[in-house]
Design an enzyme around this catalytic site. Structure first.
Site, short mmCIF file in Angstrom:
data_model
loop_
_atom_site.label_atom_id
_atom_site.label_comp_id
_atom_site.label_asym_id
_atom_site.label_seq_id
_atom_site.Cartn_x
_atom_site.Cartn_y
_atom_site.Cartn_z
N CYS A 15 74.38 31.86 94.47
CA CYS A 15 73.95 30.93 93.44
C CYS A 15 73.87 31.61 92.09
O CYS A 15 73.83 32.83 92.00
CB CYS A 15 72.57 30.37 93.78
SG CYS A 15 72.51 29.52 95.36
N GLY A 41 78.66 29.56 92.12
CA GLY A 41 78.37 28.42 92.98
C GLY A 41 79.05 27.17 92.48
O GLY A 41 78.86 26.77 91.34
N ASN A 116 68.31 32.35 93.42
CA ASN A 116 69.54 32.99 93.89
C ASN A 116 69.12 34.06 94.89
O ASN A 116 68.27 34.89 94.59
CB ASN A 116 70.28 33.61 92.70
CG ASN A 116 71.44 34.51 93.12
OD1 ASN A 116 71.73 35.50 92.45
ND2 ASN A 116 72.11 34.20 94.21
N GLY A 117 69.75 34.03 96.06
CA GLY A 117 69.40 35.01 97.09
C GLY A 117 69.14 34.28 98.38
O GLY A 117 69.52 33.11 98.54
N TYR A 256 83.02 42.04 94.04
CA TYR A 256 83.60 40.70 94.08
C TYR A 256 82.85 39.66 93.27
O TYR A 256 83.47 38.86 92.58
CB TYR A 256 83.67 40.21 95.54
CG TYR A 256 84.06 38.75 95.65
CD1 TYR A 256 85.40 38.37 95.54
CD2 TYR A 256 83.11 37.76 95.82
CE1 TYR A 256 85.76 37.03 95.62
CE2 TYR A 256 83.47 36.42 95.89
CZ TYR A 256 84.79 36.06 95.80
OH TYR A 256 85.15 34.75 95.87
P1 AMP Z 1 89.22 36.35 104.07
O1 AMP Z 1 90.37 35.52 103.67
O2 AMP Z 1 88.29 35.64 104.99
O3 AMP Z 1 89.59 37.71 104.59
O4 AMP Z 1 88.37 36.59 102.74
C1 AMP Z 1 88.77 37.55 101.82
C2 AMP Z 1 89.03 36.91 100.51
O5 AMP Z 1 87.92 36.12 100.11
C3 AMP Z 1 89.26 37.95 99.44
O6 AMP Z 1 90.41 37.58 98.72
C4 AMP Z 1 88.03 37.91 98.58
O7 AMP Z 1 88.37 37.94 97.21
C5 AMP Z 1 87.35 36.62 98.93
N1 AMP Z 1 85.93 36.84 99.23
C6 AMP Z 1 85.33 37.92 99.72
N2 AMP Z 1 84.02 37.72 99.88
C7 AMP Z 1 83.78 36.47 99.47
C8 AMP Z 1 82.61 35.67 99.37
N3 AMP Z 1 81.43 36.15 99.72
N4 AMP Z 1 82.73 34.42 98.90
C9 AMP Z 1 83.92 33.93 98.56
N5 AMP Z 1 85.05 34.63 98.63
C10 AMP Z 1 84.99 35.89 99.08
#
Ligand code: AMP
Length: 485
Positions: A15, A41, A116-117, A256
């Site tokens: 968030c 979010g 947030n958290g 990220y």
């Molecule tokens: P995946 O496709 O499940 O392996 O997710 C990895 C991709 O999702 C990467 O391209 C990241 O940039 C993105 N990503 C990683 N962590 C998150 C997160 N917590 N929320 C949304 N996207 C994420």
């Protein structure tokens, strides 16, 4: 903020929060702040403003822009103080009653709260309160805070908030609005970010500095871990009501989550990502013709990788910005489709080339698998995947969206197996030492790590009462809990 603490299908929340005090355009500025925090979010947004004895709120599912752009909405949120929230979640609980800020009329007056958290003992507290007759309006963990504030017998609102927070466990950056005060607070470990800013004399609290930049506000400083800031007509007052603990800011914010133009805890997110990319290149070099980021999150790390390796950088994958984040998609099937909708190969820069792909992380492996396939289809001779973080082996319980452990590719596969899974010619990750170096920190001290890196290490700094009660945590985590108790 996590919704639905009763849902065993774990929910995932990230968030963004914002608050401003002492300006006639409080709601309009909050809208701007939420625009800048939209990456934190996208599922829902809300604002509560205070004006002459009345709190007014507007909360809606969806993005900030379509819900907060009309003059009418702003007119209905008069007043010189306001708080706002953007919320992200992936399943269940997508109800208006779960959209923050939360508002409650309490003995000492109204209070609105944005979080947030993620609280790790919310379910436990909630069960106890419900058993005693409390009635909850939402399924959000955050609501336990308002209940605890309501139940506190301290004599001031601020003391009641402190009293409530002393009973919760987990990660939180909070902003709260009362008729006379804007309150901001970070958990003692400082897992989630919160900054203090100033817009022509009006103090601001926001998750990230990009929310200050958007309105030309000045950055004043980070709110300290465990610090509670009270802003009222007399000025800004800082309190440290919790016993100090080792600071453990979330390292994944740098990797990220935070926006690259934000300064977080004194470090530029963009610079940090470039340094991470450079470390990745030093640790995992490979002979290739081109470095290509998985946009957008892989871009700064790929720039760092290319500069360090002296291999040309190209935007070999183009992202369609009008499709939401992959993770938002609620089912595996749609998630796969989402990745295709989102990215397209820039063929001229791939065909016949040995390609290094750089992304920030692998969670389920969906994105990497699709992107590797797309780059091969575009004629790449070799595809080498480089990941700008250590393998994500553990779920986050402190407010970052990661699925349950069994769905994390790195929790169940070796690197060799993962390479086969995503069908790359090679796959390599940054290691923890390189990550800490990139962040400008000394080597990771296992007894006193500088960050919360639980998603990579399984070292959870804050108790996980609800997980332990649910039986999903093993003896190792129980030991850790005992150590941190
Ligand atoms: P995946 O496709 O499940 O392996 O997710 C990895 C991709 O999702 C990467 O391209 C990241 O940039 C993105 N990503 C990683 N962590 C998150 C997160 N917590 N929320 C949304 N996207 C994420």
């Amino acid at each position: 903020m996590q919704t639905n603490p009763f849902d065993d299908d774990k929910l995932h929340e990230e968030c963004g929060i914002f608050g401003i005090f002492g300006t006639s355009d409080a709601a309009a500025n909050t809208v701007l702040g939420l625009h800048a925090l939209q990456h934190r979010g996208q599922e829902a947004a809300g604002i509560v403003a205070y004006n002459e004895g009345r709190f007014n709120s507007h909360r809606a599912l969806g993005h900030v822009a379509p819900n907060f752009s009309s003059e009418k909405v702003i007119r209905e949120l008069p007043g010189d103080s306001a708080i706002g929230h953007v919320r992200y979640s992936t399943s269940g609980g997508t109800l208006l009653r779960n959209v923050q800020p939360i508002y409650a009329d309490l003995e000492l007056g109204g209070i609105a709260l944005a979080h947030n958290g993620n609280l790790t003992n919310a379910r436990h507290i909630r069960d106890e309160l419900v058993a005693k007759g409390s009635i909850f309006q939402s399924t959000m963990d955050t609501e336990v805070i308002t209940h605890l504030v309501a139940l506190s017998r301290k004599t001031t609102v601020v003391d009641r908030v402190v009293d409530a927070l002393k009973q919760v466990e987990g990660a939180y950056a909070l902003v709260a609005l009362t008729p006379k005060k804007l309150i901001g607070v970070r958990d003692p470990w400082g897992v989630r970010p919160l900054v203090l800013g100033n817009l022509k004399g009006a103090p601001i609290l926001a998750s990230e500095t990009c929310a200050l930049d958007i309105m030309g506000a000045d950055f004043v400083r980070d709110v300290e871990p465990g610090e509670l800031i009270v802003i009222d007509a007399e000025g800004i007052h800082s309190h440290h009501p919790f016993p100090p603990v080792q600071r453990r800011f979330c390292i994944f914010e740098y990797i990220y989550f935070a926006r690259p133009d934000s300064q977080v805890e004194g470090l530029s997110v963009y610079e940090s990502r470039k340094r991470i990319g450079a470390e990745l290149a030093r640790l995992n070099p490979v002979d290739a013709d081109v470095v290509i980021p998985v946009p957008d999150s892989g871009v700064p790390a790929a720039i760092g990788y290319a500069a360090e390796s002296k291999i040309p950088f190209e935007l070999g994958i183009i992202r369609n910005h009008y499709v939401g984040r992959t993770f938002i998609e609620p089912t595996d099937q749609i998630r796969h489709l989402g990745v295709k909708l989102k990215h397209n190969a820039n063929r001229a820069y791939i065909e016949g080339k040995r390609v290094i792909l750089v992304d920030d992380s692998i969670v389920r492996g969906t994105t990497s698998t699709k992107i590797v396939e797309m780059v091969r289809d575009a004629g790449a001779k070799e595809v080498h995947m480089r990941i700008a973080s250590p393998p994500t082996t553990h779920s986050c319980f402190y407010g970052v969206d990661t699925p349950e452990r069994g769905k994390l590719l790195a929790a169940t596969h070796t690197i060799e197996e993962m390479t086969k899974f995503i069908k790359a010619d090679s796959l390599a990750f940054l290691d923890m030492a390189g990550l800490y170096r990139a962040m400008g920190k000394p080597a990771r001290d296992p007894l006193k790590p500088a960050f919360c890196d639980a998603c990579f290490s399984g070292d959870y700094p804050i108790g996980l009462t609800d997980e332990v009660n649910r039986g999903t945590r093993g003896p190792r985590q129980l030991t850790l809990l005992a150590e941190t108790a």
